[in-house]
Design a protein around this motif. Structure first.
Motif, mmCIF file in Angstrom:
data_model
loop_
_atom_site.group_PDB
_atom_site.id
_atom_site.type_symbol
_atom_site.label_atom_id
_atom_site.label_comp_id
_atom_site.label_asym_id
_atom_site.label_seq_id
_atom_site.Cartn_x
_atom_site.Cartn_y
_atom_site.Cartn_z
ATOM 1 N N PHE A 1 5.801 -4.332 -6.993
ATOM 2 C CA PHE A 1 5.543 -3.298 -7.986
ATOM 3 C C PHE A 1 5.453 -1.975 -7.242
ATOM 4 O O PHE A 1 5.306 -1.935 -6.009
ATOM 5 C CB PHE A 1 4.269 -3.578 -8.815
ATOM 6 N N HIS A 2 5.576 -0.889 -7.973
ATOM 7 C CA HIS A 2 5.424 0.447 -7.400
ATOM 8 C C HIS A 2 4.218 1.116 -8.053
ATOM 9 O O HIS A 2 4.021 1.014 -9.268
ATOM 10 C CB HIS A 2 6.668 1.299 -7.648
ATOM 11 N N VAL A 3 3.439 1.792 -7.254
ATOM 12 C CA VAL A 3 2.273 2.513 -7.744
ATOM 13 C C VAL A 3 2.399 3.970 -7.326
ATOM 14 O O VAL A 3 3.006 4.284 -6.293
ATOM 15 C CB VAL A 3 0.970 1.876 -7.198
ATOM 16 N N GLY A 4 1.852 4.857 -8.134
ATOM 17 C CA GLY A 4 1.923 6.272 -7.808
ATOM 18 C C GLY A 4 1.339 6.565 -6.439
ATOM 19 O O GLY A 4 0.225 6.138 -6.128
ATOM 20 N N ILE B 1 -0.982 5.517 -0.031
ATOM 21 C CA ILE B 1 -1.533 5.715 -1.378
ATOM 22 C C ILE B 1 -2.648 6.739 -1.256
ATOM 23 O O ILE B 1 -3.680 6.479 -0.637
ATOM 24 C CB ILE B 1 -2.038 4.400 -1.978
ATOM 25 N N VAL B 2 -2.443 7.910 -1.850
ATOM 26 C CA VAL B 2 -3.313 9.069 -1.648
ATOM 27 C C VAL B 2 -4.310 9.178 -2.807
ATOM 28 O O VAL B 2 -3.959 8.989 -3.961
ATOM 29 C CB VAL B 2 -2.468 10.359 -1.545
ATOM 30 N N GLY B 3 -5.553 9.523 -2.473
ATOM 31 C CA GLY B 3 -6.562 9.682 -3.516
ATOM 32 C C GLY B 3 -6.894 8.368 -4.187
ATOM 33 O O GLY B 3 -7.074 8.310 -5.397
ATOM 34 N N LEU B 4 -7.014 7.308 -3.391
ATOM 35 C CA LEU B 4 -7.307 6.000 -3.968
ATOM 36 C C LEU B 4 -8.662 6.016 -4.658
ATOM 37 O O LEU B 4 -8.891 5.277 -5.615
ATOM 38 C CB LEU B 4 -7.248 4.930 -2.870
#
Length: 325
Positions: free
Chosen positions: A102-105, A199-202
Motif C-alpha cells: 500500500f502507499h501512504v502519504g 514518513i514525515v509527521g507521523l
C-alpha cells in the motif's frame, strides 16, 4: 538477520527484546534492517503528483512464544514471506484482493483544490473539516485512494516498533512538533517533524483522522473486518478509560484480530506505569484520530490514539493522511 523477526511486547516502557522466528533473543546490527526485504522495500514514490511512501506487504504473527528463554511471553513477529502460523497483515487485503503493497502519504494530508486531499510539501495540513468530508476528499482522487486506515497505521507501527526496539518513539526519534508554536507546514524543518523511513509527521503538528476504527454506544471497539471488505465488526471489547497505554488488546474472533493492531486493553494514570508510553482517550460513538498535535507534548507519539469525538467534529487541529491501495 533472519527474514522473520519479532519483539517481546514488554510490560514496562523502555527497550524491548527483539527475537528470531523461534523466540530467541537477537541483537540486530547496524544496517541489518536496511538489508531486510520488508524494510528495504519502504520507498518514496510519486503517484498522481502526490508524494507517497510505499510499504511492501508482509505477514504477521501475534501470540505467546512457545518455548525457550521467553516461553509464554507475548510477542509480535513479521515476515516478508508466508510462513507457518503467519497471516497476511490486513493492511494488504482490499475487497477480496491481496495487495503487494500500500502507499501512504509521505506528509500529513494537505489541501488540493477545493475537493481533494493531497500529500505535498510546503503546505499546512488540511484541517477544519469533519471526518466524512476528509474521507470524501481522499476518495475524490480516484480508484484506490482513501484516508489511511487503522490497519495501514498498525502495519507502520509494527515495523517501527521492531526496528526501534522500543515503543517510546519520541525518545528514539525525537519529539516532533509537539512542544508549542502552532501548526506548521508538513515539511517545516524549523521544528523537526517526527519522521520514520520517509514518513514525515507521523505524530504531532496536527491530529490525523484514521479510518476503520470506532467505538459503539457501549464504548466497545468496532473495527474493519480483516478480509479487506471495509465492513465494521463488533469486537465486544470495551475500550479502557483515558490514560497511558499499558496493555494492548489481542482478542480475536470471527472477522477480526486485534493482535494485528495496537489498541489499549488497559491504561494507567502514571506514564511510568505504562508500557507504550503514549496517551489514549475513549468515548462512546467516536471515530479515531492518531498522533496528537503541536501542543501534545509527552502525550504524543507513534501509539497515541484519540477515539473520543464523533464523525461530525471538526477543528483546526484535526487533519488526516492520504493513502492508496
Amino acid at each position: 538477520m533472519s527474514h522473520i523477526i519479532g519483539i517481546i511486547i514488554g510490560k514496562a516502557l523502555g527497550n524491548w527484546q527483539r527475537i528470531d522466528a523461534e523466540g530467541n533473543s537477537i541483537a540486530p546490527a547496524a544496517g541489518d534492517f536496511d538489508a531486510h526485504p520488508t524494510y528495504a522495500g519502504i520507498a518514496d514514490e510519486v503517484i498522481d503528483g502526490q508524494h507517497l511512501v510505499r510499504v511492501p506487504a508482509f505477514y504477521y504473527r501475534a501470540g505467546a512464544v512457545p518455548t525457550g528463554e521467553h516461553a509464554g511471553k507475548k510477542a509480535l513477529w513479521v515476515s516478508p514471506e508466508p510462513a507457518p502460523g503467519f497471516e497476511l497483515h490486513p493492511a494488504f487485503r482490499h475487497h477480496g484482493a491481496e495487495l503487494a503493497q500500500f502507499h501512504v502519504g509521505k506528509f500529513q494530508g494537505t489541501p488540493d483544490g477545493d475537493d481533494k486531499l493531497g500529500s505535498q510539501p510546503g503546505l499546512k495540513p488540511l484541517a477544519s473539516i469533519n471526518f466524512p468530508t476528509m474521507q470524501a476528499r481522499a476518495a475524490a482522487r480516484g480508484e484506490g485512494w482513501m484516508l489511511w486506515s487503522i490497519y495501514q497505521l498498525a502495519a507502520i507501527q509494527a515495523l517501527l516498533l521492531i526496528e526501534l526496539g522500543t515503543p517510546d518513539a519520541q525518545q528514539a526519534i525525537g519529539d516532533g512538533n509537539v512542544n508549542g508554536g502552532g501548526v506548521r507546514a508538513v515539511d517545516d524543518e524549523t521544528v523537526a517533524q517526527a519522521t520514520w523511513r520517509g514518513i514525515v509527521g507521523l505524530w504531532g503538528n496536527a491530529w490525523q483522522m484514521v479510518d476503520g476504527l470506532q467505538t459503539n454506544a457501549d464504548s466497545e471497539y468496532r473495527i474493519w473486518a480483516t478480509d479487506g471488505s471495509q465492513t465494521y465488526v463488533e469486537t465486544d471489547v470495551e475500550a479502557p478509560g483515558d490514560g497511558w497505554f499499558r496493555r494492548r488488546a489481542t482478542d480475536r474472533d470471527a472477522g477480526f484480530d486485534l493482535g494485528a493492531v495496537f489498541l489499549p486493553a488497559t491504561t494507567r494514570d502514571d506514564r511510568d506505569e505504562s508500557a507504550f508510553g503514549d496517551y489514549f482517550w475513549s468515548y462512546p460513538n467516536a471515530v479515531a484520530y492518531h498522533g496528537g498535535d503541536w501542543g501534545s507534548g509527552q502525550d504524543a507519539g507513534a501509539f497515541l490514539l484519540y477515539v473520543y469525538s464523533g464523525a461530525e467534529f471538526s477543528d483546526s487541529l484535526f487533519g488526516g493522511r492520504l493513502a492508496k491501495v
